[in-house]
Motif scaffolding. Sequence first.
Motif, PDB file in Angstrom:
ATOM      1  N   TYR A 105      28.383  -1.475 -12.693  1.00  0.00           N
ATOM      2  CA  TYR A 105      28.018  -2.578 -11.815  1.00  0.00           C
ATOM      3  C   TYR A 105      26.519  -2.854 -11.921  1.00  0.00           C
ATOM      4  O   TYR A 105      25.731  -1.932 -12.135  1.00  0.00           O
ATOM      5  N   GLN A 106      26.151  -4.113 -11.742  1.00  0.00           N
ATOM      6  CA  GLN A 106      24.744  -4.486 -11.779  1.00  0.00           C
ATOM      7  C   GLN A 106      23.987  -3.914 -10.588  1.00  0.00           C
ATOM      8  O   GLN A 106      22.800  -3.604 -10.695  1.00  0.00           O
ATOM      9  N   HIS A 107      24.642  -3.796  -9.444  1.00  0.00           N
ATOM     10  CA  HIS A 107      24.002  -3.314  -8.227  1.00  0.00           C
ATOM     11  C   HIS A 107      24.892  -2.287  -7.528  1.00  0.00           C
ATOM     12  O   HIS A 107      26.123  -2.366  -7.612  1.00  0.00           O
ATOM     13  N   ILE A 108      24.249  -1.350  -6.824  1.00  0.00           N
ATOM     14  CA  ILE A 108      24.952  -0.338  -6.040  1.00  0.00           C
ATOM     15  C   ILE A 108      24.431  -0.428  -4.613  1.00  0.00           C
ATOM     16  O   ILE A 108      23.215  -0.385  -4.382  1.00  0.00           O
ATOM     17  N   LEU A 109      25.348  -0.601  -3.658  1.00  0.00           N
ATOM     18  CA  LEU A 109      24.989  -0.566  -2.243  1.00  0.00           C
ATOM     19  C   LEU A 109      25.420   0.792  -1.703  1.00  0.00           C
ATOM     20  O   LEU A 109      26.612   1.083  -1.589  1.00  0.00           O
ATOM     21  N   HIS A 110      24.434   1.627  -1.437  1.00  0.00           N
ATOM     22  CA  HIS A 110      24.690   2.966  -0.906  1.00  0.00           C
ATOM     23  C   HIS A 110      23.474   3.381  -0.105  1.00  0.00           C
ATOM     24  O   HIS A 110      22.342   3.256  -0.571  1.00  0.00           O
ATOM     25  N   ASP A 111      23.701   3.854   1.094  1.00  0.00           N
ATOM     26  CA  ASP A 111      22.609   4.310   1.946  1.00  0.00           C
ATOM     27  C   ASP A 111      22.153   5.684   1.462  1.00  0.00           C
ATOM     28  O   ASP A 111      22.914   6.649   1.527  1.00  0.00           O
ATOM     29  N   PRO A 112      20.911   5.800   0.964  1.00  0.00           N
ATOM     30  CA  PRO A 112      20.449   7.097   0.453  1.00  0.00           C
ATOM     31  C   PRO A 112      20.395   8.188   1.528  1.00  0.00           C
ATOM     32  O   PRO A 112      20.397   9.371   1.214  1.00  0.00           O
ATOM     33  N   ALA A 113      20.372   7.800   2.804  1.00  0.00           N
ATOM     34  CA  ALA A 113      20.381   8.785   3.890  1.00  0.00           C
ATOM     35  C   ALA A 113      21.783   9.353   4.117  1.00  0.00           C
ATOM     36  O   ALA A 113      21.940  10.341   4.842  1.00  0.00           O
TER      37      ALA A 113
END
Length: 186
Positions: free
Chosen positions: A29-37
């Motif tokens: 995927y071009q982008h990843i939405l994931h909260d690093p916390a």
Amino acid sequence: MIFHHPQYEIEVINDENYVLNSKDNLNHYQHILHDPADVYQPSAKHGIRVKENGVETSSVIICASGGATGIFENSYLIKNGVIFICCTDHVYALQIPSLDLIWKNNLDWATCFCIYEFGDDLIVHGELVISRVTTDGIIKWQFSGRDIFVTPNNKTVPFKIVGNEIILTDWQDYQYRLNAEGQQLG
């Protein structure tokens, strides 16, 4: 699932085999939405791709932990050039075609199952909470019952919209009728 939106083909999938930070993923995927916390392994991984004339213009994967969700008919909604999608206990709003994040909002303590149009707003059927939100992500009202809004059998539908009323059934088979303002009727 593939949805045709005026000039775009939008594909939404449950990419359960996707592994964060791995180069060996089948899908990229071009982008990843994931909260690093978020220190837990994602329990839901939803991929979205936008194609124009058969060519991919954007893609994103949403990875989140919380109540597991899948992709089915009402787990996402496309309205006014925005895709609204349930992923764990959140709803995400992404701009079409770029798939840039407009907003995300935690709308249940456990899991957001489905999202529906309701006038100019959205109704989110969560496991514990029913929410009415604007398309800008502002919560107008929320409603909780005695138990979860899931039924143990296939005889009773736990959630339905009839006109301007929302009819709910919880695990104990208790029924609720709400008006458009989220107030319980009779």
